[in-house]
Design a protein around this motif. Structure first.
Motif, mmCIF file in Angstrom:
data_model
loop_
_atom_site.group_PDB
_atom_site.id
_atom_site.type_symbol
_atom_site.label_atom_id
_atom_site.label_comp_id
_atom_site.label_asym_id
_atom_site.label_seq_id
_atom_site.Cartn_x
_atom_site.Cartn_y
_atom_site.Cartn_z
ATOM 1 N N GLU A 48 0.828 -1.200 0.000
ATOM 2 C CA GLU A 48 0.000 0.000 0.000
ATOM 3 C C GLU A 48 0.866 1.255 0.000
ATOM 4 O OE1 GLU A 48 -3.243 2.154 -0.509
ATOM 5 O OE2 GLU A 48 -3.205 -0.051 -0.468
ATOM 6 N N ARG A 70 2.505 1.707 -3.448
ATOM 7 C CA ARG A 70 1.614 2.212 -4.503
ATOM 8 C C ARG A 70 1.442 3.729 -4.444
ATOM 9 N NH1 ARG A 70 -0.980 -1.787 -7.187
ATOM 10 N NH2 ARG A 70 -0.916 -3.861 -6.233
ATOM 11 N N THR A 71 1.562 4.307 -3.271
ATOM 12 C CA THR A 71 1.338 5.749 -3.128
ATOM 13 C C THR A 71 2.641 6.537 -3.012
ATOM 14 O OG1 THR A 71 1.129 5.489 -0.723
ATOM 15 C CG2 THR A 71 -0.896 5.377 -2.030
#
Length: 214
Positions: free
Chosen positions: A155, A158-159
């Motif tokens: 997570e 991805r950012t």
């Protein structure tokens, strides 16, 4: 932020096979050899608190070992001493350099004259990679991590900003020293990402080939 005028003409060198430091990246080091303990003691006494990370050409590093022509200077930003005298250090990458004349005999470690020209972008703002297909890149990365049995926080990945993600993966992935050097010498973030993709694709093809042989 360090300016070009703040970069010293000479720095101590820490030759370490497979250790990759990139501008604005963070590299943890475990230091225990007496000559390198002395090197970090001396570096901590300077205003810059910097050393030059560079890879030897080969797995061993002795007095006659040839060094790669390009390395990366890092600033000591975290420092802990253990009870038995070892150092746990974090270097934050400042700028790449081209190796000049190497000095031996004045200190127990190597010192060298460094040329900072042609690496101006290292001192600027973080780079972006507008041509990256992030979904395709992460799909390839997922398969590579499965092959190498690696774990990560997907997570956060991805950012993450382009440079943080690409440089962190370049530093952490288990590539050979010469592959690490190619990642270091990439002239731009996009080129580094393309090199990273090539290395992961090669590892995946090699992994499939080994499975067939077995």
């Amino acid at each position: 932020m360090i300016s070009a005028a703040d970069l010293p003409d000479f720095l101590p060198l820490f030759p370490l096979p497979g250790a990759l430091l990139l501008p604005r990246g963070r590299l943890p080091l475990h230091v225990f050899e007496p000559r390198y303990l002395a090197m970090f003691d001396d570096a901590l006494k300077t205003p810059e608190r910097m050393i030059g990370m560079i890879q030897p050409m080969g797995e061993e590093c002795g007095e006659d070992t040839r060094l790669h022509s390009i390395g990366c200077a890092g600033r000591i930003t975290s420092f802990t001493e253990t009870e038995d005298g070892r150092y746990m250090i974090t270097l934050t990458g400042v700028s790449r350099f081209r190796l000049g004349s190497v000095q031996q005999g004045f200190t127990p470690y190597l010192r060298a004259e460094l040329d900072w020209r042609s690496f101006d972008r290292d001192l600027g703002q973080p780079e972006h990679d507008p041509s990256m297909d992030r979904d395709a890149f992460l799909d390839l990365l997922t398969r590579f991590f499965e092959l190498e049995e690696l774990q990560t926080d997907w997570e956060s990945l991805r950012t993450a900003e382009d440079e943080l993600m690409i440089n962190a993966l370049s530093m952490l992935c288990p590539f050979d020293p010469e592959d690490k050097q190619a990642l270091l010498e990439a002239p731009s973030l996009s080129t580094r990402r393309e090199t990273l993709v090539t290395l992961m694709e090669y590892a995946l093809r090699k992994g499939v080939g080994e499975e067939k042989v077995q």
